[in-house]
Every structure is written in structure tokens, then in C-alpha cells.
Design a protein around this motif. Sequence first.
Motif, PDB file in Angstrom:
ATOM      1  N   ARG A 389       0.826  -1.209   0.000  1.00 55.30           N
ATOM      2  CA  ARG A 389       0.000   0.000   0.000  1.00 55.30           C
ATOM      3  C   ARG A 389       0.863   1.263   0.000  1.00 55.30           C
ATOM      4  N   VAL A 390       2.051   1.181   0.576  1.00 55.75           N
ATOM      5  CA  VAL A 390       2.996   2.299   0.450  1.00 55.75           C
ATOM      6  C   VAL A 390       3.432   2.434  -1.007  1.00 55.75           C
ATOM      7  N   PHE A 391       3.736   1.323  -1.646  1.00 55.49           N
ATOM      8  CA  PHE A 391       4.135   1.352  -3.057  1.00 55.49           C
ATOM      9  C   PHE A 391       3.057   2.014  -3.919  1.00 55.49           C
ATOM     10  N   LYS A 392       1.798   1.728  -3.613  1.00 52.95           N
ATOM     11  CA  LYS A 392       0.687   2.280  -4.397  1.00 52.95           C
ATOM     12  C   LYS A 392       0.373   3.739  -4.050  1.00 52.95           C
ATOM     13  N   GLY A 393       0.971   4.251  -2.991  1.00 50.28           N
ATOM     14  CA  GLY A 393       0.689   5.620  -2.577  1.00 50.28           C
ATOM     15  C   GLY A 393      -0.522   5.745  -1.684  1.00 50.28           C
ATOM     16  N   LEU A 394      -1.082   4.607  -1.229  1.00 48.99           N
ATOM     17  CA  LEU A 394      -2.255   4.641  -0.355  1.00 48.99           C
ATOM     18  C   LEU A 394      -1.865   4.881   1.098  1.00 48.99           C
ATOM     19  N   CYS A 395      -0.622   4.570   1.450  1.00 52.03           N
ATOM     20  CA  CYS A 395      -0.074   4.880   2.775  1.00 52.03           C
ATOM     21  C   CYS A 395       1.204   5.688   2.567  1.00 52.03           C
ATOM     22  N   ARG A 396       1.423   6.660   3.403  1.00 54.50           N
ATOM     23  CA  ARG A 396       2.606   7.504   3.264  1.00 54.50           C
ATOM     24  C   ARG A 396       3.536   7.334   4.462  1.00 54.50           C
ATOM     25  N   LEU A 397       4.837   7.403   4.185  1.00 52.49           N
ATOM     26  CA  LEU A 397       5.819   7.348   5.256  1.00 52.49           C
ATOM     27  C   LEU A 397       6.063   8.751   5.805  1.00 52.49           C
ATOM     28  N   PRO A 398       6.507   8.842   7.046  1.00 51.20           N
ATOM     29  CA  PRO A 398       6.844  10.159   7.620  1.00 51.20           C
ATOM     30  C   PRO A 398       8.071  10.744   6.922  1.00 51.20           C
ATOM     31  N   PRO A 399       8.381  12.003   7.168  1.00 51.27           N
ATOM     32  CA  PRO A 399       9.613  12.601   6.626  1.00 51.27           C
ATOM     33  C   PRO A 399      10.852  11.836   7.098  1.00 51.27           C
ATOM     34  N   GLN A 400      11.931  11.954   6.331  1.00 49.47           N
ATOM     35  CA  GLN A 400      13.154  11.220   6.637  1.00 49.47           C
ATOM     36  C   GLN A 400      13.645  11.487   8.055  1.00 49.47           C
ATOM     37  N   SER A 401      13.622  12.741   8.480  1.00 49.61           N
ATOM     38  CA  SER A 401      14.130  13.078   9.813  1.00 49.61           C
ATOM     39  C   SER A 401      13.335  12.376  10.910  1.00 49.61           C
ATOM     40  N   VAL A 402      12.033  12.267  10.717  1.00 49.61           N
ATOM     41  CA  VAL A 402      11.186  11.604  11.708  1.00 49.61           C
ATOM     42  C   VAL A 402      11.501  10.111  11.757  1.00 49.61           C
ATOM     43  N   MET A 403      11.676   9.503  10.589  1.00 49.55           N
ATOM     44  CA  MET A 403      11.986   8.069  10.548  1.00 49.55           C
ATOM     45  C   MET A 403      13.332   7.781  11.185  1.00 49.55           C
ATOM     46  N   GLU A 404      14.340   8.600  10.871  1.00 52.07           N
ATOM     47  CA  GLU A 404      15.675   8.379  11.434  1.00 52.07           C
ATOM     48  C   GLU A 404      15.672   8.541  12.947  1.00 52.07           C
ATOM     49  N   LYS A 405      14.932   9.527  13.431  1.00 55.01           N
ATOM     50  CA  LYS A 405      14.840   9.730  14.878  1.00 55.01           C
ATOM     51  C   LYS A 405      14.216   8.510  15.555  1.00 55.01           C
ATOM     52  N   GLU A 406      13.160   7.958  14.958  1.00 55.05           N
ATOM     53  CA  GLU A 406      12.505   6.790  15.550  1.00 55.05           C
ATOM     54  C   GLU A 406      13.417   5.573  15.536  1.00 55.05           C
ATOM     55  N   VAL A 407      14.145   5.382  14.435  1.00 53.71           N
ATOM     56  CA  VAL A 407      15.062   4.249  14.342  1.00 53.71           C
ATOM     57  C   VAL A 407      16.123   4.331  15.429  1.00 53.71           C
ATOM     58  N   ASN A 408      16.691   5.510  15.636  1.00 54.40           N
ATOM     59  CA  ASN A 408      17.729   5.681  16.655  1.00 54.40           C
ATOM     60  C   ASN A 408      17.174   5.494  18.062  1.00 54.40           C
ATOM     61  N   GLU A 409      15.986   6.015  18.312  1.00 59.05           N
ATOM     62  CA  GLU A 409      15.387   5.855  19.632  1.00 59.05           C
ATOM     63  C   GLU A 409      15.014   4.400  19.886  1.00 59.05           C
ATOM     64  N   LYS A 410      14.527   3.740  18.844  1.00 52.65           N
ATOM     65  CA  LYS A 410      14.176   2.327  18.973  1.00 52.65           C
ATOM     66  C   LYS A 410      15.398   1.507  19.341  1.00 52.65           C
ATOM     67  N   LYS A 411      16.525   1.813  18.689  1.00 54.19           N
ATOM     68  CA  LYS A 411      17.745   1.075  18.984  1.00 54.19           C
ATOM     69  C   LYS A 411      18.160   1.277  20.436  1.00 54.19           C
ATOM     70  N   LYS A 412      18.080   2.515  20.939  1.00 58.31           N
ATOM     71  CA  LYS A 412      18.439   2.779  22.333  1.00 58.31           C
ATOM     72  C   LYS A 412      17.506   2.039  23.284  1.00 58.31           C
ATOM     73  N   ASN A 413      16.214   2.030  22.973  1.00 58.09           N
ATOM     74  CA  ASN A 413      15.255   1.341  23.826  1.00 58.09           C
ATOM     75  C   ASN A 413      15.505  -0.164  23.835  1.00 58.09           C
ATOM     76  N   GLN A 414      15.855  -0.718  22.654  1.00 62.33           N
ATOM     77  CA  GLN A 414      16.119  -2.141  22.576  1.00 62.33           C
ATOM     78  C   GLN A 414      17.347  -2.507  23.397  1.00 62.33           C
ATOM     79  N   VAL A 415      18.344  -1.638  23.376  1.00 61.26           N
ATOM     80  CA  VAL A 415      19.546  -1.892  24.167  1.00 61.26           C
ATOM     81  C   VAL A 415      19.194  -1.937  25.644  1.00 61.26           C
ATOM     82  N   ARG A 416      18.347  -1.008  26.084  1.00 58.45           N
ATOM     83  CA  ARG A 416      17.945  -0.983  27.492  1.00 58.45           C
ATOM     84  C   ARG A 416      17.119  -2.211  27.850  1.00 58.45           C
TER      85      ARG A 416
END
Length: 535
Positions: A389-416
Motif C-alpha cells: 500500500r505504500v508502493f501504491k501511494g495509499l499509505c505515506r511514510l513520515p519525513p526522513q528526519s522523523v523516521m531516522e529519529k525513531e530508528v535511533n530511539e528504537k535502537k536505544k530502547n532495545q539496548v535498554r
Amino acid sequence: MRVAVVGAGVSGLTATKCCLEEGLEPTCFEQSRDIGGLWRYTEHIEAGRPSLYPSVISNTSKEMSAFSDFPYPEDLPVFLPHAQLLDYLRSYAERFGLREHIKFGTTVVSIQKRPDFATTGQWDVVTEVDGKQTSHVFDAVMVCSGNFSEPFLPLHCFPGIERFRGQYFHSRQYKHPDVFQGKRVLVVGMGNSGVDIAVEASRVAAKVTICTSRGAWVLSRVFDHGYPWDMVFNTRLMSLIRNSLPGPLSQGLINYRVNQWFNHENYGLQPEKSCLVREPVLNDDLPSYILTGRITIKPGVKEFKDSSVVFRNCPEEEPIDIIVFCTGYNVSFPFLEEAVIKVENKHASLYKYVFPTHLQRPTLAVLGLIKPLGAIMPVTEMQARWVTRVFKGLCRLPPQSVMEKEVNEKKKNQVRRFGLSFDEVLKTDCLVYMDKLASFIGAKPSVLGLLCRDPWLALTIFFGPCTPYQYRLGGPGRWEGARQAILTQWDRTLKPTRTRVPAGSSSPCPSLLTVVGFLLLLAAVVFCFQPHWPG
């Protein structure tokens, strides 16, 4: 829209099906001659493919492992041997006409962005068949190649291994236990494969030792009152309690729960840092094999000698003949440039474990690079439903900065939460993750909404096991049979085991009212005590 799917295992099959459901044109490239990926057993080890040993049985029950619109037949065992799971995948491929979209014997050599990628999002895909290469242009790519093909064997971490005169190999090379006949065996690593191999080896070997630096929680497939572990553990109420409690209380409950079967400390298995949540090892035999002396648990390796090993904090040498390294696998994408997906410490920076965060166009996705605390098949299916559905444009991803921030925070949370060793960072709570992706596509079930329209179904969904059919009750891809599949999930679970029913026996299914009453009481206790804990 033409989509390249790399691999015809669990992820590749469901990716192909989801493409067809969304009106896309998938072409699935599979380097071997058949479907199944990890679950297709071969006696010989094939380069670039996962390798199974004959005794492998699924660690998650059939109801929790099913694709969301294709339940397993009721007469199959609750936990499936690899051959029966492969039959299920073949039935799935036949039911939805997937084989005609798969090109067998085709290796993907490279996937590169086209010069006009910023505007078109297209990819150049080069494949090879019998030494002949062909170039294709695709609008999108779904990488479903798995992560159990390239062994991780860090010999440099084991001083003295170069002078060890015995035999050693990675668990990927293991097939049959006869290689251990009369030998003294050391298994390095405490994952599912390591424990399986140790148990098998102990039936023919002179001695078997498992060494582990960090320990592990061990669960049986047979859980409370004989029900499958994941059908008891993965319910919406239990997930709500686990994720709502303050950390110390949640961890204390987990420690208490996993020690109810046996005291892990008495068996040398207690995790080194019990405050960290570890992926459990599923094995029904290990405690009794330790109790009967067939298997001994030791700490990590200090050094190897010519024909022996010295363990940490243990001065004496232990003679050994064979070492099996159960040290996991590397994450790699040899057909992709590092600029597309960069892997560091077995971790790729992917939004929701799926999308690279830096691409100008979201037209490449990775499926299955995740370790849910539950079944992988419905997770990869949900990923595929979202991705298409992302490929079709029916779902949209957040801006790059938002995605990168979540990925980094997720990694820190997983470490904890999990600690950072090997692939711990890929682990996630199965139900929470599935709900999040389902909410993106509008398929997350509303328990409150159902409570008004269909109260029995709502109670079953909330208090019962969170089976994948819940994500077909509404939204895109809605399946008419979802409600019936949910209400009959215990029938299919218990059909293969209740082969003798005495006269006057009780209902085969757990009483929902009993379960509801107990869980409501537990929730009330937790709610009353929660304010007294620091946030």
C-alpha cells in the motif's frame, strides 16, 4: 506497477500474494528449484540457502503461525515438523496462484537505483540463470532473502582455537547426531539451535556441555494446563499488562513466570542480567536432561587448548572432541550496494524494520528482518500488506528526519530492554508491532467497537490468543471467514490431541468466563498497585 520479490520463502510468498491483492505485478526470483526457503529441508548444504536439520519443529503453534486468511488444517499437529510446514506453504502457493509468478533457478546478482530514481523510484535488477545474466527494470523491490544463510563464526573471540586438534563447525553444517557418537561435545551458544543440537547429541555422545556467557530463559511448548505457550502468552490483555507496568514490576513478573516450570538458577541457566528481557529458548527436554546428567551447563569459554577447553571462573580443563558453534548468522544483502542498506553490528537502519530511511522514493522494502517474540509468518504478512500500500501511494511514510529519529530511539530502547549482543536489536513485541502496522492500513481490530456489535467476538479477541485472523475482520483485505476462524481456533488446536475422549469429559476448550474472571482479577490487582511505583 512491476515489483521484484527476492526469495520464495515465507516472506517472498506472502509478498507476492499481497502484491496481487493490491493489483501490482510481482515477479518473484528464487535461486533454488522450489519454494519454502528456510523450511525446505535438503540433505546437502546449498550455498546461499538456509540449512535445516531433520528434527526441526516449529517453536510457535499453528494457530499463531498461520497466514491471516489461510488457517492450518485442523488435523495437523499443534507444533509442526518442518515437512508439514512446507506442505502448508505449498498449499498456500497453490490456493492463491503464486507459482506462476515465481522464476525458479534465478539468482539476483545486483539491484541498483536507476539514474532517474529521484523522479521514478525505479530499480535496475540483474538476474542470472545458468550463467547468463539479464537486466530488468522494476518500479519497486521487496527483499525477502532471509537472514539465515551466512554463518557468524567469530573465531577471533575464542583464544586458542587455532591449536585445537579436534573437530569444530558452525551449527549450519549440522544434520544428524551420529557425528557425535561416543564423543565429548561442547556446544557454544544458548539459542534454540544450540539447545536442540545438545539434546540430540546427548543421546549418543559420551558427554555434552553447553557453554553460555549470558544464560537464557527456557520455556516448554506445553504451557499452562497443557495449552500451547504462545496462545497463553500472546493475548491482548497480557500484552497490555506487560507494556503498561513499570519496568521493575514487569521484569519481576516475567522472572517469576518463567521460573514456575523450574528454577533457572538451580540449573545454571539464569540470565546474567535478569533485568533484561531475553528471547526465550523453546525446548521441552533440556531441564530433564540437565537433571539426569546428560547435559552440563558451563560459563563462557576462556580459552581452548589442544584437546580441552577452559571456562571462565573454572580453573580445571574439560577434555572435548567436537565443538559446535551456535553463534548465529550475519545480516547481509550481497546484491545491494551499501549506500542502499548499511548493516552495522547485524543491524540495518530500517523504519519499522522495513524501509530504508534515506531513499528519495520509498520503493524498496525489506521483509522478515525482525525477531518478534512470537510467530514470524503473520508478521511478514502484515509487513507485506503495509508495503504494497505504500508502493501504491495509499499509505505515506513520515519525513526522513522523523523516521531516522525513531530508528535511533528504537535502537536505544532495545539496548535498554534486551541488551545489545548479536541480533538482540532486531527483537520486538509481536502484538504491539502488528497492531502498529495494522493501524497504518486500517486493519487493526477495534475491541471497543466490536463490544457493541459482537460482544462474544470482542471478548475472545481481548482475552484469548491474538491469532492473525483478527487482522482480517475489517479494512483492506477483509476476509469473510475471519470471525469463524477466531471462534474455532481452539477447536483446531485441540483436535489433533483429543484423540481419546472419556465419557462425561469436560469441554475441550478453556472456559472463556474462567479466563476472563482470572485475568480481570489480575488486571485489577495490577491497576491498584501501579500508582505506588515510580514512573
